[in-house]
Design an enzyme around this catalytic site. Structure first.
Site, PDB file in Angstrom:
ATOM      1  N   GLU A  46     -32.488  58.149 -22.236  1.00 60.29           N
ATOM      2  CA  GLU A  46     -33.152  57.017 -21.572  1.00 60.29           C
ATOM      3  C   GLU A  46     -34.655  57.157 -21.725  1.00 60.29           C
ATOM      4  OE1 GLU A  46     -32.392  56.648 -17.322  1.00 60.29           O
ATOM      5  OE2 GLU A  46     -34.250  55.501 -17.098  1.00 60.29           O
ATOM      6  N   ARG A  50     -42.497  52.837 -19.766  1.00 59.42           N
ATOM      7  CA  ARG A  50     -43.626  53.075 -18.857  1.00 59.42           C
ATOM      8  C   ARG A  50     -44.897  53.414 -19.606  1.00 59.42           C
ATOM      9  NH1 ARG A  50     -40.893  56.920 -14.200  1.00 59.42           N
ATOM     10  NH2 ARG A  50     -38.988  55.691 -14.131  1.00 59.42           N
ATOM     11  N   THR A  74     -36.484  51.876 -16.971  1.00 58.32           N
ATOM     12  CA  THR A  74     -37.534  51.060 -16.351  1.00 58.32           C
ATOM     13  C   THR A  74     -37.500  49.628 -16.900  1.00 58.32           C
ATOM     14  OG1 THR A  74     -38.841  53.123 -16.399  1.00 58.32           O
ATOM     15  CG2 THR A  74     -39.916  51.203 -15.475  1.00 58.32           C
ATOM     16  N   LYS A 134     -26.717  52.892 -10.865  1.00 54.59           N
ATOM     17  CA  LYS A 134     -27.657  53.995 -10.636  1.00 54.59           C
ATOM     18  C   LYS A 134     -28.074  53.929  -9.167  1.00 54.59           C
ATOM     19  CE  LYS A 134     -32.540  54.695 -11.688  1.00 54.59           C
ATOM     20  NZ  LYS A 134     -33.590  54.702 -12.716  1.00 54.59           N
TER      21      LYS A 134
END
Ligand code: 3PG
Length: 213
Positions: A46, A50, A74, A134
């Site tokens: 992942e 960002r 994100t 999640k």
């Protein structure tokens, strides 16, 4: 979008005990970092959106490390989902859930692991077809006790707790029947990246493989 066979969120969660949450500032780090994790037995990566380089990093991994399955973290908007898919991501992880995001990931051909922290968020995501979620931020939002409480009403939902999970407390989460895997940034420490210490990242990945019995 990729020509590869579409992966499911459950496949992403079941592949290894930990989904590494990765923050990359330099494209040069992307491929050696991905190979280091692969060498330690971690394929689902992942890469969080960002940094300005995140999409380029996803692209490099998708192109040069085909044994890995690269995803975007994100992911917060339709634009993020589209950009991630265009870069070669095969799954998305989000810090929260919205109907727009769920639809956008579906449209882009991305499996989505949506973030939730409350019962209402679980109910919305579930209503819209997402049963692998999640739990974020896991420690701050109630940790193991919260997941235990959810196992009653949300008996048909499985979680990937992320946020504050580490080698020290991961076993507490794996003891729960509704936890499939955990997410965490500890597999790719910023100082290991800065030093190009790929063997340390491989070792952290190896250690994490032993977490789920
Ligand atoms: C994050 O959003 O950074 C992830 O939840 C990772 O959290 P961690 O750094 O506590 O593993």
């Amino acid at each position: 979008m990729t020509d590869e066979v579409k992966i499911s969120a459950l496949q992403v969660m079941q592949d290894a005990p930990v989904i590494p949450v990765i923050v990359l500032h330099s494209v040069a780090d992307a491929v050696p970092m991905a190979r280091a994790l692969l060498a330690g037995g971690i394929r689902m990566l992942e890469v969080t959106l960002r940094t300005t380089q995140a999409l380029a990093c996803i692209e490099a991994i998708a192109r040069e490390v085909p044994e890995a399955v690269v995803g975007a973290g994100t992911v917060r908007s339709r634009a993020d989902a589209q950009a991630a898919a265009m870069a070669g991501a095969r799954f998305a992880v989000s810090p929260g859930y919205t109907t727009v995001l769920g639809q956008a990931c579906c449209d882009a051909g991305l499996a989505l692991l949506p973030g939730v922290a409350t019962g209402s968020e679980i109910m919305l995501a579930r209503e819209e077809g997402f049963t692998e979620l999640k739990f974020f931020p896991a420690l701050q939002a109630g940790g193991v006790a919260m997941l235990k409480a959810w196992s009653g009403p949300f008996f048909d939902v499985r979680f990937c707790p992320t946020g504050g999970v580490s080698l020290n407390n991961a076993a507490d989460f794996f003891a729960l029947p509704n936890v499939v895997c955990v997410g965490g940034s500890w597999l790719v420490p910023p100082d290991a990246l800065a030093q190009g210490d790929w063997s340390r990242i491989t070792q952290l990945a190896r250690d994490s493989r032993r977490l789920r019995g």
